[in-house]
Design a protein around this motif. Structure first.
Motif, PDB file in Angstrom:
ATOM      1  N   LEU A   1     -13.592   3.842   8.007  1.00 42.88           N
ATOM      2  CA  LEU A   1     -15.102   3.338   5.987  1.00 42.88           C
ATOM      3  C   LEU A   1     -14.577   1.695   5.608  1.00 42.88           C
ATOM      4  O   LEU A   1     -15.825   1.974   4.630  1.00 42.88           O
ATOM      5  CB  LEU A   1     -14.552   4.706   4.723  1.00 42.88           C
ATOM      6  N   GLY A   2     -14.075   1.658   6.968  1.00 43.13           N
ATOM      7  CA  GLY A   2     -13.447   0.080   6.013  1.00 43.13           C
ATOM      8  C   GLY A   2     -13.057  -0.083   4.541  1.00 43.13           C
ATOM      9  O   GLY A   2     -12.732  -1.053   3.835  1.00 43.13           O
ATOM     10  N   LEU A   3     -12.710   0.827   4.336  1.00 45.08           N
ATOM     11  CA  LEU A   3     -11.834   0.639   2.395  1.00 45.08           C
ATOM     12  C   LEU A   3     -10.055   0.553   2.624  1.00 45.08           C
ATOM     13  O   LEU A   3      -9.712  -0.209   1.969  1.00 45.08           O
ATOM     14  CB  LEU A   3     -11.397   1.895   2.341  1.00 45.08           C
ATOM     15  N   VAL A   4      -9.657   0.371   4.149  1.00 51.44           N
ATOM     16  CA  VAL A   4      -8.455  -0.058   4.447  1.00 51.44           C
ATOM     17  C   VAL A   4      -8.550  -0.781   5.940  1.00 51.44           C
ATOM     18  O   VAL A   4      -9.164  -0.225   6.509  1.00 51.44           O
ATOM     19  CB  VAL A   4      -7.482   1.452   4.861  1.00 51.44           C
ATOM     20  N   GLN A   5      -8.022  -2.244   5.100  1.00 50.61           N
ATOM     21  CA  GLN A   5      -7.681  -2.836   6.542  1.00 50.61           C
ATOM     22  C   GLN A   5      -6.385  -2.670   7.790  1.00 50.61           C
ATOM     23  O   GLN A   5      -5.715  -2.888   7.094  1.00 50.61           O
ATOM     24  CB  GLN A   5      -7.627  -4.010   5.646  1.00 50.61           C
TER      25      GLN A   5
END
Lengths: 345, 369
Positions: free
Chosen positions: B121-125
């Protein structure tokens, strides 16, 4: 850009239901209108004027010959170069002595803090009352309340997203981080502008009410100052508050906490005040102090302006520089960070 | 509800395996117009539009568009890793989630399920590796517009009502129409309490609102993290039913959970994670089949164990509660009986037990679970 504007609109849908913006607005309105009404009260009452300005209210002179008598001179008469009522009754020999004594008081500056009636009138009559009410919010010394309020608002609005974990919900839906951050910035600028408009409108109402209740024939709608000054101070204040919005957001993104964000950004005020005082102790570094964030803001928004044209440009560039650096730093940190869940702050 | 019936009939007659990209668009189009109150004249118009779209879709598919977008996994990860300091949260994860499936992400607490979802979800790289959503590795923001997700637990604005929260998210995501909110609240059983503040909701109600949220705009992919957490048994059953229904309607659902029984009932396929590693991946039916066993009582159990252990087509034989337990399907019982009979060991009683995801899970995760 369209998406960001739409996002800003929906941010407002959400933020307007929070209590904190309304509490901060109430504080801002109270402080701004306080200025107008204190000016009005001081205009009508020397004791209030005295309370504001310091020094003496009155000085009495008495004599016995040819007939006993006395008169009283107040700061109001003194500042306005007005002879007190009954001055003609003072015996000739005492009159010279009295005028000499007045010169001595003037040299001592006993009534320097006492505002003259014209100055007070400007404080509650249109359009200068608007200018004054905005100025008092932005740069009322020693505490610049406007920057403090906007930093608290910025940290609260962004910090609560971290606290409730809603930042994750928003970003997981495909709202880009840049857009989200930019929408928050736009929202805060808009809220700042809206607050100044409300302050201005309330200043108009206050002046009109004063006009209705005032016994003075020139009342509250006497022409004082220029309407262009109102527009100018409005724009200057919004522009001057930009770095403080950015500072509040930066502190919050850095700490991912509303409470620490507020503490850090407000704490900067104290640190900068100490730093500015220390810098001013040194002749060479004194000029640097003038371009520190808060000092630059205060000189930028002071009415009437104390800056010459080159200083104005310098301060303008300094404020722009602070804004750009803080926004860029915020965007960089925000982009790098992983977004966690609710932290309950 | 004529349109509803027509819609259901269409989905049956036009199953997802035969839909091309246009077919998907057409079904999506129909869903968008269906809402939950589509009927009467509105339903008729929709039906006419549908027939027209269907013709276009069929033409396009035959003209060479067949299979466009089909067959490609909705989610695909390639050696995806996330390391926090010295802790490896996700290690070299490669998995693929096919379109139109309910897919379970199983694992004990701390196995990396939520981190994996966070990366998708693009919250954690991610520290390393890559992933794609809908076959695209870039333009994550665009891809996420087709995703409904709740990670870890539903996080909404506590001072807004349930209805206002949905309205806000619908507004910022531009998903669906305002009238959808009533349908969704009804669907998740919150129609009565939609005007209560989120802060006053119980955990179960928060989960229900979370489900309504992920369904906003009828997304193609749903990512749900422990969706039944805090729900009562009836609520859990409703959610399971809803997830099954969503998958049957052609949506892809990725459910992260540690409730194995729940996943077994809801999902078509699973990935099992432990300590950030992928331990096993496959369809639930295959896993259950592999875990089927036959229980025997024989004239000589010890000899039976020895004989069956020697057979290479039987993976495991053991004694358990006075019975011989053979890892095998019931179909192979006759052959087992024959083999034993040849050695004069006769089967007295037989029973067979279905495989259990829980047992399989415990086996593959070992002590980690």
């Amino acid at each position: 850009m369209y998406h960001t504007l739409r996002l800003t609109k929906w941010e407002w849908f959400k933020v307007r239901r929070l209590r904190i913006p309304w509490i901060l607005l109430a504080i801002a309105l109270l402080v701004s209108q306080l200025g107008i009404w204190v000016n009005y009260l001081a205009f009508n009452n020397d004791d209030v004027n005295m309370l504001m300005g310091g020094g003496f209210v009155s000085y009495s002179v008495s004599w016995e010959e040819p007939t006993p008598g006395s008169i009283e001179i107040t700061c109001s008469d003194f500042v306005n170069d007005r002879m007190p009522p009954g001055f003609d009754q003072i015996p000739e020999d005492r009159r010279a002595e009295f005028l000499k004594e007045m010169d001595a008081w003037r040299a001592d500056g006993v009534c320097d803090g006492f505002a003259d009636r014209e100055q007070l009138r400007r404080g509650f009559t249109l359009p200068n009352s608007i200018t004054q009410s905005i100025a008092i919010i932005s740069s009322f010394r020693p505490i610049a309340i406007g920057p403090i309020l906007i930093m608290i608002l910025a940290a609260s609005i962004l910090g609560s997203e971290y606290g409730w974990g809603t930042l994750r919900t928003v970003l997981a839906g495909g709202i880009g981080r840049w857009k989200f951050l930019f929408a928050k910035l736009l929202l805060l600028i808009r809220m700042c502008s809206d607050a100044l408009i409300v302050i201005s409108l309330l200043a108009v109402v206050s002046s009109l009410v004063i006009a209705l209740i005032s016994s003075d024939e020139n009342g509250g709608i006497a022409d004082s100052g220029k309407w262009s000054e109102v527009v100018l101070i409005f724009l200057k204040t919004v522009y001057g508050l930009l770095p403080f919005i950015a500072l509040g957001i930066f502190a919050t993104v850095l700490t991912t906490s509303r409470g620490i964000g507020i503490a850090l950004s407000v704490g900067y005020f104290i640190v900068e005040s100490i730093l500015a005082t220390l810098l001013r102790l040194n002749d060479t570094l004194a000029d640097v102090a003038d371009y520190l964030l808060i000092q630059a803001f205060l000189s930028w928004t002071t009415v009437p302006s104390e800056l010459d044209s080159s200083e104005t440009v310098g301060v303008f560039v300094a404020i722009l520089g602070y804004s750009v650096i803080l926004v860029a730093a915020t965007a960089w940190v925000f982009k790098q960070r992983d977004i966690g869940g609710a932290i309950g702050d | 509800m004529i349109s509803e019936r027509v819609y259901r009939a269409l989905l049956v007659a036009y199953p997802r395996e035969f839909r091309g990209e246009y077919g998907e668009l057409m079904v999506q189009f129909f869903r968008d117009r269906m809402r939950c109150d589509g009927k009467g004249a509105r339903g008729l118009i929709v039906w006419m539009q549908l027939i027209s779209d269907l013709a276009v879709s069929a033409f396009n598919e035959r003209a060479g568009g067949y299979g466009m977008g089909n067959g490609k996994p909705v989610i695909e990860t390639d050696a995806l890793s996330k390391i926090y300091g010295s802790i490896v949260a996700v290690d070299d994860l490669s998995m693929s989630v096919p379109r139109g499936h309910a897919f379970g992400l199983l694992g004990p607490n701390g196995s990396g399920k939520t981190t994996t979802m966070g990366m998708l979800l693009g919250l954690v790289q991610p520290t390393s590796g890559s992933f794609s959503l809908f076959g695209s590795t870039d333009g994550l923001e665009e891809s996420l517009r087709r995703v409904g997700a709740i990670v870890e637990y539903p996080s909404f604005y506590p001072y807004l009502t349930g209805r206002e929260n949905l309205r806000y998210f619908q507004g910022i995501f531009q998903r669906g129409e305002p009238e959808d909110i009533e349908c969704l609240l009804e669907k998740v059983g919150l129609a009565e309490s939609g005007d209560r503040r989120f802060s006053t909701y119980s955990l179960g109600m928060k989960q229900r609102l979370g489900l309504a949220f992920v369904l906003l705009g009828d997304p193609e992919l749903l990512l749900l993290d422990e969706p039944t957490n805090g729900m009562d048994p009836a609520g859990m059953a409703e959610v399971r039913h809803l997830i099954r229904q969503l998958a049957e309607d052609g949506r892809t659902v990725l459910v992260a959970s540690h409730l194995l029984n729940e996943v077994e009932q809801m999902c078509d396929s699973v990935v099992i994670m432990s300590n950030g590693n992928l331990i096993a991946q496959g369809s639930v039916s295959d896993i259950l089949r592999s875990d089927e066993n036959v229980r025997l009582k024989t004239t000589d159990d010890e000899k039976a164990v020895t004989i069956l252990s020697a057979l290479d087509w039987i993976s495991e034989v053991r004694m358990e509660d006075g019975e011989v337990v053979v890892s095998s399907s019931r179909d192979e019982l006759a052959e087992i009986s024959t083999v034993l009979g040849r050695s004069e060991v006769y089967v007295i009683e037989t029973s067979s037990g279905p495989g259990s995801l829980e047992k399989y899970f415990l086996e593959v995760t070992g002590d980690d679970a």
